[in-house]
Each structure stands twice: as C-alpha cells, then as structure tokens.
Design an enzyme around this catalytic site. Structure first.
Site, PDB file in Angstrom:
ATOM      1  CD  GLU A  91     -22.207 -32.226 -62.599  1.00  0.00           C
ATOM      2  OE1 GLU A  91     -22.526 -31.458 -63.491  1.00  0.00           O
ATOM      3  OE2 GLU A  91     -21.735 -32.033 -61.500  1.00  0.00           O
ATOM      4  CD  GLU A 126     -19.367 -28.223 -62.920  1.00  0.00           C
ATOM      5  OE1 GLU A 126     -19.903 -27.057 -62.652  1.00  0.00           O
ATOM      6  OE2 GLU A 126     -20.059 -29.155 -63.783  1.00  0.00           O
TER       7      GLU A 126
END
Length: 482
Positions: free
Chosen positions: A411, A279
């Site tokens: 995720e 991320e």
C-alpha cells in the site's frame, strides 16, 4: 556477433550469405556460406540436465569455445561435418541459467544460445501434505525473479474486506468492467483485501460457500485479464491481536481459515499469491513493538505459511507474502523473521508506505506540499522527502531482496485534498517518486485505492463506470514504468 538460427542446410559449393524462410512450422534457415552451417541455433535443457546434439556442417576445420562450467561437449574441434554431443549438468539452483557457445571455422563463426530451466525444489518431508505436491504449470522462478515481472499494482480497497458486506463501506459490487478498466490503465496486479469472517459455522470458523465463491469470482476477473492477484486476510474486525493472551486462539483461527482458502484455490496457477495478514498491531498502539508483540506477530506468519503448504497440490509451490510488524519498514527490518518454509525462495515480505503521515493520511493537517518542488516551508515536512524514500527502499532491498526475499510495497498513496489549490501537483510528485523509487530498488508498488471519490479519498477510478478520475495522477503512477 550476429545470432543465427538454423534448421536444414543443404551443402553446396556456392559460398554466399543467404536467408531462407521455411513454412510456419519450421525454424528459419540461416547461413553465412553454404559450406559452413550449424544447427540448431538455440538449445534449452531441462533442469535435470542431459544431452542434446549440435549439428556442425563444414568442409574445413572448426572449434567450439565458450559455454560455462555446467556445459561440456564430446569434441571441441574437428574437421568436416560432425554431430557433437552437448551435455548439461543438473541445475541445482531455483534460477534459470544461460550461456553461449561459438563455433568458428576459418573467418566465419556461429553463436548458439544455450539455456537451462531452473530447478523446481521438492518440498521437505518435514510436513505432511493433505494432497500430493503438484508443480505442474507453477513457476520455477525465485520469488525475487517472479516479483520483478510486476511493475505496478492496484488495491481493490474497502470492498471485499468491508465488515458487514461488500457494499457496506460505500462502494458498489465489484464488477468485471472495473477490473477491465484497471487493466486498461496499465496496472499489472490487483491486491484483493478480504474479510473472511462470513461463517456458516462461527464456532469452527467455517467460511460460507457463497462468500468463498464470490471472492473467487472477483479473483477470476483479475486472472482472466492476465494479471496477478495478491489475496489476503485483511483487518476483518481486528481479531488478529499480537499478544500472548490471544496468540493460541489467533493461530488456530489462521490455520483453519488458510487451510480452507488453500483447499479452495489449490488448482490455481502461480499468478495467484496468498498474503497471510494485514498491518498486524495491537489496536491503536503505533509505538515500536515490544518483544511480545513482534514475537507473536512472527508466529502468525509461520502459521500462515505452514497452513498453506500443508494443503499440498500447487500450494506446495505457491508464492506467499508475509508481513513485518504493522507493515512498518523500520519495524520490519528490526524485528521480522523469515518463516521456515518447505520450499526454497517462494516467500515475499510486505511493507506499506505513508510517510509523512501528515501529508499522506492526516486530513486535519496543514502539511499539503511534498518534495523538492515545495514552495512553502510551513506546508512541508522535510524529514520524509525524496531522500527518505530512497533510504527506506534501499534498506528493504539490502535486508530482503538481496537475501532472496522479494518485497511487496502493498500500500502507498496520499489523500486527495480537493479543496486546496495546487495540492494535486504535489500528490502527482509523491505518486511518481515513490513508484519510481520502489521499482528502482526492486520493490513491487501497489497503489492503495479505497474507492472514495471525494475529499480525502484515494480513488483513481469511478467504480460504477470504470472511468479514470485523475488522468494526470494516473500517468504519474503507470507512466513511470513505460
């Protein structure tokens, strides 16, 4: 047609079907008649091609048909018993291939399965390897083929990436019992987020031996269960800022860290995957990235791939996972560049999915329903329903999977609203639909579990005991692939 495996066939006059079992070390003998037989029933060629002998025993005329352009034989028809030489050309693809040839004599025929292993691409000479590349026991599959073996995975979140130590974010030490429970529940892979900044020499980014050994211990818990591991560098305090000001320093640090990690895990087989980052974004800036931000982030992916490959050994062939900007699907499609690599078809792209934010992550939101079963329009956001999931995953398939780059949904999930009546049913719908849609489009879904068993947590297991906390939710995840 019926597929027949053959070994030793004794010629005789009797012409009746039979099946004879040999010893455990022999193949099964099969024939439709004792005066017509073919051996063997299966042939596997190495990737570089070569020759194999097909034994045809017949008292009558016979013909060979089928196969493909990569197969040829010394004679396609004859009468009586012959040893026919089958030849396969070199397979220059990183995907294995197969075909079938049919041998016919009178009204009888045999099918012989012919397969050929994929080419293991040689790494380019453009990189200097610290250790000679070693493809021993490494997979010959393309990244897309390899990823298709994983139906669903689970995240070991908030443990090895916890700043300050493994238990600093409220979870116990990771135990083999926990990983055994994850395996028993039906998960096939574990994503292990890691913060590597436990340094014995902070100035030179030298990782403590004790920390490297602890991460390896947990990796082995997973691999010993015959599962896959995706091990990354996670947030780690936020040092990976994608700005021009930080670019050189971050790339240097990435190179040093992944060189150490690569050297330590060099001898591990293909079920250990490395993921370079997590991320990546400018801290607290959730807007679309500027050209500066995504350009720098793309450079992090390239540095990661180059660092791992340069260590050589099995790492020259290891599957590597890179990421789009902030793992956002739109930003990934719009801005991600696939890194240059010295070996073909070994890269995967990672994205995450938490849409809509107000249902999946925002504990203060009144959006507590999701999907077509929602009953209250005031508690649902219709923009991120089933059709949105389908659209986003189809785009990832078109832009990456169909282009030879596997996709990891690293995720996804939605927080537990334990104090809201009926919320779990919508959470089940969400889990099931996203998992199914990912699998349908070829993405590998990996559920996010942070170990938090309370309100607004993601836990599916009690990490102290390995107990499953929500059997119905678990079924919504793992039953999808049954």
């Amino acid at each position: 047609m019926k597929l027949l495996k053959l070994t030793f066939v004794f010629l005789a006059v009797i012409a009746i079907p039979f099946l004879v079992s040999c010893s455990d070390d022999d193949e099964v003998v099969a024939s439709k008649s004792l005066d017509f037989s073919v051996y063997p029933g299966e042939i596997d060629f190495a990737s570089n091609g070569g020759n194999n002998v097909l034994n045809i025993n017949s008292s009558e005329a016979w013909t060979i048909e089928g196969g493909g352009e990569w197969l040829s034989w010394s004679e396609g028809s004859a009468e009586g018993s012959k040893k026919v030489n089958l030849s396969a050309s070199q397979n220059q693809d990183t995907i294995s291939r197969s075909s079938m040839v049919t041998i016919t004599s009178g009204d009888q025929s045999f099918d012989v399965n012919i397969s050929q292993q994929a080419m293991v691409p040689e790494p380019s000479d453009e990189i200097v390897f610290a250790v000679e590349p070693d493809s021993t026991d490494m997979s010959e599959m393309s990244a897309v083929e390899f990823a298709s073996q994983i139906d669903i995975g689970w995240n070991l979140g908030n443990s090895l990436e916890a700043i300050g130590g493994e238990t600093e974010w409220g979870n116990p030490m990771v135990s083999k019992r926990l990983i055994d429970s994850v395996k028993a529940a039906g998960f096939e892979a574990v994503r292990i987020p890691v913060a590597w900044s436990k340094f014995s020499d902070e100035a030179n980014y030298v990782i403590q031996d004790s920390w490297m050994d602890r991460v390896e211990e947990v990796v082995n818990y997973v691999l010993d269960n015959d599962m896959y591991v995706i091990m990354n560098i996670h947030w780690d305090g936020g040092w990976m800022q994608p700005t021009y000001a930080d670019q050189d320093e971050v790339n240097e640090r990435l190179d040093i860290l992944w060189t150490q990690i690569g050297n330590h895990f060099m001898d591990y087989g293909p079920k250990l995957l490395f993921a370079g980052t997590n991320e990546v974004m400018v801290e607290n800036n959730y807007n679309a990235p500027t050209e500066e931000f995504y350009t720098v982030q793309n450079s992090f992916n390239q540095t990661f791939v180059d660092a791992v490959r340069s260590t050589g050994g099995k790492n020259a062939y290891r599957y590597l996972v890179v990421q789009g900007f902030n793992t956002n699907i739109d930003h990934t499609i719009n801005f991600a560049e696939i890194p240059d690599d010295v070996v073909e078809e070994r890269l995967m792209m990672e994205v995450h999915y938490y849409d809509p934010y107000n249902f999946a992550l925002n504990a203060d939101s009144n959006i507590t329903q999701w999907g077509s079963n929602a009953t209250d329009p005031n508690k649902v956001e219709t923009w991120a329903n089933e059709s949105h999931v389908d659209q986003q995953f189809q785009r990832m398939k078109t832009n990456f999977i169909d282009q030879g780059v596997a996709v990891i949904l690293g995720e996804y999930g939605a927080i537990a609203r334990t104090k809201i009546s009926g919320h779990q049913a919508y959470r089940e719908d969400y889990f099931e639909y996203i998992t199914q849609a990912a699998q349908t489009n070829g993405l590998v879904p990996i559920y996010w579990d942070n170990g938090d068993m309370g309100q607004n947590g993601f836990a599916m297991f009690n990490r102290n005991t390995g107990e499953t906390l929500y059997p119905d939710l678990m079924d919504a995840l793992v039953e999808t692939n049954q």
